[in-house]
Design an enzyme around this catalytic site. Structure first.
Site, PDB file in Angstrom:
ATOM      1  N   TYR A 101       0.738  -1.197  -0.005  1.00 62.93           N
ATOM      2  CA  TYR A 101      -0.008   0.061  -0.005  1.00 62.93           C
ATOM      3  C   TYR A 101       0.748   1.201  -0.109  1.00 62.93           C
ATOM      4  O   TYR A 101       1.615   1.324   1.039  1.00 62.93           O
ATOM      5  CB  TYR A 101      -1.067   0.087   1.484  1.00 62.93           C
ATOM      6  N   SER A 256     -13.202  -3.605   1.654  1.00 65.04           N
ATOM      7  CA  SER A 256     -14.283  -2.999   0.924  1.00 65.04           C
ATOM      8  C   SER A 256     -15.621  -3.445   1.333  1.00 65.04           C
ATOM      9  O   SER A 256     -16.431  -3.693   0.603  1.00 65.04           O
ATOM     10  CB  SER A 256     -14.130  -3.391  -0.430  1.00 65.04           C
ATOM     11  N   PRO A 257     -15.864  -3.221   2.798  1.00 63.35           N
ATOM     12  CA  PRO A 257     -17.299  -3.538   3.446  1.00 63.35           C
ATOM     13  C   PRO A 257     -18.522  -2.668   2.733  1.00 63.35           C
ATOM     14  O   PRO A 257     -19.459  -2.877   2.883  1.00 63.35           O
ATOM     15  CB  PRO A 257     -16.929  -3.469   4.747  1.00 63.35           C
ATOM     16  N   ALA A 259     -18.251  -1.214  -0.358  1.00 58.50           N
ATOM     17  CA  ALA A 259     -17.934  -1.251  -1.552  1.00 58.50           C
ATOM     18  C   ALA A 259     -17.120   0.026  -2.218  1.00 58.50           C
ATOM     19  O   ALA A 259     -17.720   0.695  -3.083  1.00 58.50           O
ATOM     20  CB  ALA A 259     -19.392  -1.418  -2.484  1.00 58.50           C
ATOM     21  N   GLN A 260     -16.211   0.109  -1.553  1.00 62.71           N
ATOM     22  CA  GLN A 260     -15.365   1.257  -1.880  1.00 62.71           C
ATOM     23  C   GLN A 260     -16.123   2.657  -1.921  1.00 62.71           C
ATOM     24  O   GLN A 260     -15.873   3.391  -2.798  1.00 62.71           O
ATOM     25  CB  GLN A 260     -14.777   1.029  -3.105  1.00 62.71           C
ATOM     26  N   GLY A 261     -16.822   3.045  -0.689  1.00 63.89           N
ATOM     27  CA  GLY A 261     -17.782   4.052  -1.049  1.00 63.89           C
ATOM     28  C   GLY A 261     -19.239   3.918  -1.695  1.00 63.89           C
ATOM     29  O   GLY A 261     -20.127   4.843  -1.358  1.00 63.89           O
ATOM     30  N   THR A 264     -22.446   4.225   0.694  1.00 67.04           N
ATOM     31  CA  THR A 264     -22.704   5.414   1.589  1.00 67.04           C
ATOM     32  C   THR A 264     -23.901   6.020   0.900  1.00 67.04           C
ATOM     33  O   THR A 264     -24.080   7.006   1.581  1.00 67.04           O
ATOM     34  CB  THR A 264     -21.534   6.103   1.427  1.00 67.04           C
ATOM     35  N   GLY A 265     -24.074   5.866  -0.285  1.00 64.66           N
ATOM     36  CA  GLY A 265     -25.172   6.770  -0.962  1.00 64.66           C
ATOM     37  C   GLY A 265     -24.587   7.958  -1.496  1.00 64.66           C
ATOM     38  O   GLY A 265     -25.186   8.708  -2.069  1.00 64.66           O
ATOM     39  N   LYS A 266     -23.391   8.063  -1.520  1.00 68.30           N
ATOM     40  CA  LYS A 266     -22.594   9.317  -2.007  1.00 68.30           C
ATOM     41  C   LYS A 266     -22.576   9.510  -3.490  1.00 68.30           C
ATOM     42  O   LYS A 266     -22.729  10.463  -3.999  1.00 68.30           O
ATOM     43  CB  LYS A 266     -20.957   9.361  -1.639  1.00 68.30           C
TER      44      LYS A 266
END
Length: 370
Positions: A101, A256-257, A259-261, A264-266
């Site tokens: 990383y 990725s719980p 799903a990489q954001g 969040t609904g973003k």
């Protein structure tokens, strides 16, 4: 008792009250939930290592290829530090990183291990008694051979972290060859006192069982298998990995719980994620995702929770799962803490799974199929 988030660099989390519970809130009236003392630590598999019920993934820290739009800078470094401090202050002390990383090998700007080590050192200077459970990983690169390559890489990781040992060391993915040697290397790391527990990552059911049996012969438990797992990526449920983990007493660590954001609904079809994620979570995919996101939002409103907290709580409710969402800011870290201390109902768990089944799964990490 509340914490008001005025800026990411000036956080103050209150201690537990007499009931063992504190409430964490962000600026405004949004409730970010409660942490209970009973949920602070859980045993990792059959090992003696205890970690926080929820962890933080440090994949994005220092990364300059997949995350951060090729623009890692000092502002992001400070934000990552604030995310680390907020996580630890709110009881999320399990931090997962890896040697690749942010490394030059991955076209990174600064190694995530280096950043994490720096943050731990600075935190301990302020509070010598602070506890952080560090997890890092060995990259099974084709030119690495034999068990000694594992302990050698671990020592390099420890040097970057500035630590004498770590709590969890994992094989990042199965090697094209040499896997038995790598497993032996994990056992050696335990016996040399370099690590408290060992695990694997992206391992199929077959490889997981083989690694478990090989370590068992030495009396060493395989503590964990870290895999891609979320409400919209449930391959571990379908390929036998989750069942094997439950059967063998191996904790499933979910990367990725959210799903990489995306959970969040973003993001919307009109506002998809940038960078490589945009090629996975396309406007077409996001359009099909909206009914599920709407239901997640509705459930969250019933509990006064955010969609992020509902998505994480859904995973926690699967039992034997420790999610590790990535935190780039203090506000994100505090929000994650609000996924603890409560549970959605079984009916809601099943309803969300049923809605998610209507969506074609996204592509996962290719090495899962090795």
């Amino acid at each position: 008792m509340a914490v008001h988030l005025c800026s990411v660099s000036s956080l103050s989390i209150p201690p537990l009250n007499r009931t063992g519970i504190f409430t964490v809130r962000a600026l405004g009236s949004k409730d970010f939930g409660t942490l209970t003392s009973q949920e602070e630590k859980v045993k990792l598999g059959g090992s003696e290592l205890k970690v926080s019920r929820l962890g933080i993934g440090a994949w994005s820290w220092g990364d300059n290829s997949y995350w951060n739009d090729f623009g890692w800078n000092d502002v992001m470094t400070k934000a990552a530090k604030a995310a680390f401090n907020a996580s630890v202050d709110s009881g999320i002390t399990f931090i997962d990183t890896a040697e690749v990383y942010g490394s030059s090998l991955a076209l990174g700007a600064i190694n995530s291990e280096t950043l994490l080590g720096r943050y731990i050192k600075e935190k301990k200077a302020q509070d010598p008694g602070v506890e952080v459970e560090v997890a890092t990983k060995f990259a099974a690169l084709p030119w690495r051979f034999g068990r000694q390559s594992v302990t050698s890489a671990l020592k390099d990781s420890l040097s970057r972290l500035g630590l004498a040992s770590v709590e969890l060391y994992q094989l990042h993915w199965p090697g094209v060859w040499g896997n038995e040697g790598y497993i032996d290397g994990l056992g050696d790391a335990v016996e040399q006192g370099l690590v408290k527990a060992v695990g694997v990552s992206n391992y199929s059911e077959k490889r997981l069982r083989e690694a478990y049996e090989q370590l068992k012969k030495r009396g060493i438990p395989l503590a964990s298998n870290q895999v891609n797992y979320s409400l919209i990526y449930r391959l571990p449920e379908e390929n036998g990995v989750k069942t094997a983990c439950d059967e063998l007493g191996i904790t499933l660590i979910a990367y990725s719980p959210i799903a990489q954001g995306v959970l969040t609904g973003k993001y919307t079809p009109e506002n998809p994620p940038t960078g490589p994620r945009g090629r996975i979570y396309t406007p077409e995919f996001l359009a099909k995702l909206q009914p599920l996101l709407n239901r997640i939002r509705d459930i969250g409103q019933n509990y006064n929770k955010t969609p992020t907290q509902v998505a994480l709580n859904w995973l926690i409710a699967q039992e034997n799962v420790v999610p590790i969402p990535g935190a780039k800011t203090a506000e994100q870290a505090i929000e994650f803490a609000g996924a603890l201390g409560w549970r959605i109902s079984n009916e809601e768990i099943n309803e969300l799974r049923s809605l998610a089944k209507e969506i074609k799964p996204v592509v996962g990490f290719p090495v899962e199929k090795l």
